[in-house]
Write a protein that holds these residues in place. Structure first.
Motif, PDB file in Angstrom:
ATOM      1  N   GLY A   1       0.687  -1.243   0.138  1.00  0.00           N
ATOM      2  CA  GLY A   1      -0.208   0.143   0.208  1.00  0.00           C
ATOM      3  C   GLY A   1       0.990   1.297   0.039  1.00  0.00           C
ATOM      4  O   GLY A   1       1.573   1.969  -0.831  1.00  0.00           O
ATOM      5  N   THR A   2       0.188   2.203   0.234  1.00  0.00           N
ATOM      6  CA  THR A   2       0.975   3.388   0.114  1.00  0.00           C
ATOM      7  C   THR A   2       2.282   4.015   1.486  1.00  0.00           C
ATOM      8  O   THR A   2       2.368   5.183   1.925  1.00  0.00           O
ATOM      9  CB  THR A   2       0.005   4.600   0.417  1.00  0.00           C
ATOM     10  OG1 THR A   2      -0.589   4.299   1.745  1.00  0.00           O
ATOM     11  CG2 THR A   2      -0.865   4.661  -0.749  1.00  0.00           C
ATOM     12  N   LYS A   3       2.130   2.462   2.171  1.00  0.00           N
ATOM     13  CA  LYS A   3       3.045   3.105   3.274  1.00  0.00           C
ATOM     14  C   LYS A   3       4.876   3.125   2.459  1.00  0.00           C
ATOM     15  O   LYS A   3       5.717   3.264   3.336  1.00  0.00           O
ATOM     16  CB  LYS A   3       3.753   1.090   3.924  1.00  0.00           C
ATOM     17  CG  LYS A   3       4.636   1.471   5.343  1.00  0.00           C
ATOM     18  CD  LYS A   3       4.372   0.203   6.067  1.00  0.00           C
ATOM     19  CE  LYS A   3       5.261   0.237   6.871  1.00  0.00           C
ATOM     20  NZ  LYS A   3       5.479  -0.938   8.430  1.00  0.00           N
ATOM     21  N   LEU A   4       4.323   2.733   1.356  1.00  0.00           N
ATOM     22  CA  LEU A   4       6.294   2.869   0.316  1.00  0.00           C
ATOM     23  C   LEU A   4       6.594   4.285   0.071  1.00  0.00           C
ATOM     24  O   LEU A   4       6.995   4.399   0.084  1.00  0.00           O
ATOM     25  CB  LEU A   4       5.410   2.117  -1.267  1.00  0.00           C
ATOM     26  CG  LEU A   4       5.421   0.695  -1.043  1.00  0.00           C
ATOM     27  CD1 LEU A   4       4.669  -0.036  -2.382  1.00  0.00           C
ATOM     28  CD2 LEU A   4       6.848  -0.131  -1.200  1.00  0.00           C
ATOM     29  N   LYS A   5       4.851   5.220   0.010  1.00  0.00           N
ATOM     30  CA  LYS A   5       5.527   7.188   0.110  1.00  0.00           C
ATOM     31  C   LYS A   5       5.878   6.854   1.301  1.00  0.00           C
ATOM     32  O   LYS A   5       7.256   8.029   1.211  1.00  0.00           O
ATOM     33  CB  LYS A   5       3.608   7.580  -0.266  1.00  0.00           C
ATOM     34  CG  LYS A   5       3.574   6.774  -1.375  1.00  0.00           C
ATOM     35  CD  LYS A   5       3.728   7.747  -2.309  1.00  0.00           C
ATOM     36  CE  LYS A   5       3.197   8.754  -2.366  1.00  0.00           C
ATOM     37  NZ  LYS A   5       3.573   9.784  -3.316  1.00  0.00           N
ATOM     38  N   ILE A   6       5.792   6.405   2.842  1.00  0.00           N
ATOM     39  CA  ILE A   6       6.846   6.769   3.440  1.00  0.00           C
ATOM     40  C   ILE A   6       8.119   6.669   3.554  1.00  0.00           C
ATOM     41  O   ILE A   6       9.164   7.334   3.409  1.00  0.00           O
ATOM     42  CB  ILE A   6       6.473   6.349   5.011  1.00  0.00           C
ATOM     43  CG1 ILE A   6       4.464   6.284   4.896  1.00  0.00           C
ATOM     44  CG2 ILE A   6       6.863   6.385   5.549  1.00  0.00           C
ATOM     45  CD1 ILE A   6       4.159   7.880   5.230  1.00  0.00           C
TER      46      ILE A   6
END
Length: 302
Positions: free
Chosen positions: A64-69
């Motif tokens: 998910g958007t944990k990749l953005k972190i």
């Protein structure tokens, strides 16, 4: 006329080959005796043996958007751990032992060192549960992804004896529901968390006394694996739910027989500070919190 090339179009085959070489180096450390060919071959081969009535259990997921972190902080070493542990927990709910894992990494621009960081995490998590990182794919896709963006997906195959599959069919009234602690958000609810805290490097490096560390460090805390904790207890368990997107509200009903309901005593555990912080900072409704996040419970066993 202008002489065109693949590299000129944004795809560098030599860099892709280097990235695959680095992945293969880490994958090699996870191989089991049953693996006849691993990363580098066109297809991964796994010799299946040791079961009377084997049932294969598969799952696919992402981070998910944990990749953005991870991208904002340029810290990619734990994202692979998140992916493997998420998939391992999913098949564990059936009572399955993980056999082998495949990954898919897509980037706007391949950076071998970044790919290696991800692969190192994948291999570490696979090693910890005895799962072979048998293969995968890397793709450089300029214009589909921005240069710093990437996506990550994982595919796991496990096995369980047909007579030992955990189906939840024997769950009955007055059975006990036990919650096992999560390590944080795991891999769900990041779109809401990013909206509340921000996703710039400076915002993520902000220190929060309630957490005892920066918000970025908290949000990158790896997804916990419950495999070793529960492996020896599987014969005693009637049902299991991995608490991912949808929280306790959506995931537990998936494993209990029709006509039964689950009751949770919210006073039985202390909700970790990160969830309290999200609720306060974002003015998030309590029902919404329990529907989006795991609220400190990563796995439920019945």
């Amino acid at each position: 006329p202008i002489k065109e090339s693949y590299a000129g179009a944004g795809v560098n085959i030599e860099i892709a080959a280097k990235a695959k070489e680095l992945i293969g180096k880490h994958a090699q450390s996870t191989l089991r005796p049953e693996v006849l060919s691993g990363a580098g071959f066109f297809g991964g081969l796994f010799e299946f043996k040791g079961y009377k009535q084997p049932v294969l259990v598969s799952s696919v997921d992402g981070v998910g958007t944990k990749l953005k972190i991870a991208s904002a902080l340029a810290k990619h070493g734990t994202i692979g751990i998140d992916l493997v542990n998420h998939c391992v927990n999913d098949i564990l709910t059936c009572g399955a032992e993980p056999l082998f894992f495949l990954d898919y990494i897509a980037m706007g621009k391949l950076v071998p060192e970044q790919v290696e960081d991800i692969a190192r995490g994948l291999a570490q998590a696979c090693q910890e549960v005895g799962c072979a990182l048998i293969g995968g794919e890397t793709a450089e896709m300029p214009e589909l992804y921005a240069k710093e963006d990437y996506d990550l997906a994982g595919f796991i195959i496990g096995v369980v004896e047909k007579t030992q599959i955990i189906k939840g069919k024997t769950i009955t009234i007055d059975d006990t529901i036990i919650g096992l602690p999560s390590s944080g958000l795991h891999t769900n609810g990041y779109s809401l968390a990013r909206k509340i805290f921000g996703e710039t490097t400076s915002a993520l490096n902000k220190y929060y006394p309630e957490l005892g560390r920066t918000i970025g460090e908290e949000l990158l805390e790896p997804h916990r694996s419950y495999y070793h904790q529960l492996k020896s207890l599987l014969p005693l368990i009637k049902g299991m739910a991995h608490i991912t997107g949808g929280g306790l509200i959506d995931n537990v009903p998936r494993v209990i027989p029709q006509g039964l309901g689950a009751r949770f005593n919210s006073q039985a555990w202390t909700v970790p500070p990160i969830f309290q912080l999200i609720q306060q900072r974002g003015n998030v409704d309590r029902q919404e919190m329990y529907h989006v996040f795991n609220m400190g419970i990563g796995m439920v066993i019945i």
